[in-house]
Design a protein around this motif. Structure first.
Motif, short mmCIF file in Angstrom:
data_model
loop_
_atom_site.label_atom_id
_atom_site.label_comp_id
_atom_site.label_asym_id
_atom_site.label_seq_id
_atom_site.Cartn_x
_atom_site.Cartn_y
_atom_site.Cartn_z
N GLN A 35 7.09 -6.47 -6.10
CA GLN A 35 5.86 -5.85 -6.30
C GLN A 35 5.59 -5.63 -7.66
O GLN A 35 4.42 -5.47 -8.13
N ALA A 36 6.47 -5.16 -8.66
CA ALA A 36 6.24 -4.71 -9.85
C ALA A 36 5.63 -6.02 -10.66
O ALA A 36 5.05 -5.82 -11.68
N PHE A 37 5.90 -7.08 -10.14
CA PHE A 37 5.27 -8.41 -11.03
C PHE A 37 3.95 -8.92 -10.40
O PHE A 37 3.76 -10.15 -10.79
N TRP A 38 3.55 -8.50 -9.32
CA TRP A 38 2.41 -8.87 -8.57
C TRP A 38 1.07 -9.01 -9.59
O TRP A 38 0.99 -8.13 -10.31
N GLU A 39 0.65 -10.25 -9.47
CA GLU A 39 -0.60 -10.28 -10.24
C GLU A 39 -1.66 -9.51 -9.65
O GLU A 39 -1.79 -9.60 -8.16
N ASP A 40 -2.58 -8.88 -10.22
CA ASP A 40 -3.55 -7.94 -9.51
C ASP A 40 -2.87 -7.03 -8.27
O ASP A 40 -3.59 -7.00 -7.25
N ALA A 41 -2.04 -6.37 -8.69
CA ALA A 41 -1.04 -5.58 -7.88
C ALA A 41 -2.04 -4.66 -6.94
O ALA A 41 -1.77 -4.42 -5.86
N GLU A 42 -2.86 -3.99 -7.47
CA GLU A 42 -3.92 -2.87 -6.94
C GLU A 42 -4.77 -3.53 -6.03
O GLU A 42 -4.75 -2.87 -4.70
N GLU A 43 -5.19 -4.78 -6.26
CA GLU A 43 -6.27 -5.58 -5.34
C GLU A 43 -5.32 -6.02 -4.03
O GLU A 43 -5.80 -5.76 -2.96
N GLN A 44 -4.46 -6.41 -4.47
CA GLN A 44 -3.53 -6.94 -3.27
C GLN A 44 -2.61 -5.81 -2.26
O GLN A 44 -2.81 -5.92 -1.31
N TRP A 45 -2.48 -4.68 -3.16
CA TRP A 45 -2.23 -3.50 -2.08
C TRP A 45 -3.47 -3.11 -1.26
O TRP A 45 -3.37 -2.78 -0.16
N ARG A 46 -4.54 -3.05 -1.85
CA ARG A 46 -5.66 -2.57 -1.04
C ARG A 46 -5.89 -3.58 0.08
O ARG A 46 -6.32 -3.31 1.27
N GLY A 47 -5.82 -4.97 -0.18
CA GLY A 47 -5.58 -5.95 0.83
C GLY A 47 -4.83 -5.83 2.02
O GLY A 47 -5.17 -5.84 3.21
N LEU A 48 -3.37 -5.40 1.72
CA LEU A 48 -2.52 -5.03 2.53
C LEU A 48 -3.02 -3.70 3.47
O LEU A 48 -2.81 -3.95 4.56
N GLN A 49 -3.33 -2.83 2.85
CA GLN A 49 -4.01 -1.52 3.39
C GLN A 49 -5.30 -1.89 4.57
O GLN A 49 -4.99 -1.34 5.57
N GLY A 50 -5.99 -2.80 4.23
CA GLY A 50 -6.88 -3.48 5.06
C GLY A 50 -6.11 -4.16 6.43
O GLY A 50 -6.90 -4.12 7.57
N ALA A 51 -5.11 -4.75 5.93
CA ALA A 51 -4.67 -5.46 7.25
C ALA A 51 -3.94 -4.58 8.39
O ALA A 51 -3.59 -4.93 9.22
N ILE A 52 -3.60 -3.41 7.80
CA ILE A 52 -2.92 -2.20 8.65
C ILE A 52 -3.87 -1.29 9.14
O ILE A 52 -3.59 -0.54 10.14
N ALA A 53 -4.81 -1.23 8.49
CA ALA A 53 -6.02 0.10 8.97
C ALA A 53 -6.43 -0.03 10.40
O ALA A 53 -6.71 1.18 10.77
#
Length: 173
Positions: A64-82
């Motif tokens: 995860q520390a090397f994800w490109e656009d980590a904040e955006e990907q994390w928000r996308g994951l939050q949407g998948a579990i919301a």
């Protein structure tokens, strides 16, 4: 595209497991594996603009520390579990080398250490791997002689080494 690699690794593990260890696969593609009992492993989109129709309960977030656009990907994951039904739990495993302080992985890890975000922190140093012997360490240090600052970052003994002696150095080595 990142999920294709994870799906392929899961497929290889499932196919190499002893007979009966997993239910039989009834569908196998680049983005999903479906078992005869109706369960499956799915590659979900990782951006905030992705459709929200797919939901998941078990997630592996690797490096995860090397994800490109980590904040955006994390928000996308939050949407998948919301939108999971009430009472269903989501399980997220995040594993990564540190790559410095202040990044998303570091913030989640330190939040877990403070019991502030629902995660549990667990540090695994190079000594926790049974294949990493002193002979292995000496060979690794010899191989990395040109970049000694990366040894503690890539193979730390303590979490302090992992984050403080990371590959994100301010001054040129």
């Amino acid at each position: 595209e990142h999920s294709i690699n994870v799906i392929e690794q899961a497929r290889m593990m499932i196919l190499s497991a002893p007979s009966g260890y997993f239910p039989a696969l009834v569908r196998s593609s680049q983005t999903d594996l479906v078992f005869e009992d109706g369960t499956g492993i799915y590659g979900l989109p990782g951006t905030v603009s992705a459709a929200r129709s797919e939901r998941g309960r078990f997630f592996l977030c690797t490096e995860q520390a090397f994800w490109e656009d980590a904040e955006e990907q994390w928000r996308g994951l939050q949407g998948a579990i919301a939108a999971l039904p009430e009472g269903e739990r989501t399980y997220i495993v995040i594993e990564s080398t540190a790559d410095g302080v202040g990044n998303l992985f570091h913030r989640i890890y330190t939040g877990a250490k403070q019991r502030a975000n629902g995660f549990q922190a667990r540090f695994n140093g190079w000594l926790d791997n049974p294949y990493h012997t002193m002979a292995w360490r000496e060979q690794t240090e010899s191989r990395m002689a040109e970049t000694p600052h990366l040894i503690a970052s890539e193979y730390p003994e303590t979490e302090e080494q992992a984050f403080i002696e990371s590959s994100r150095v301010f001054f040129p080595v």
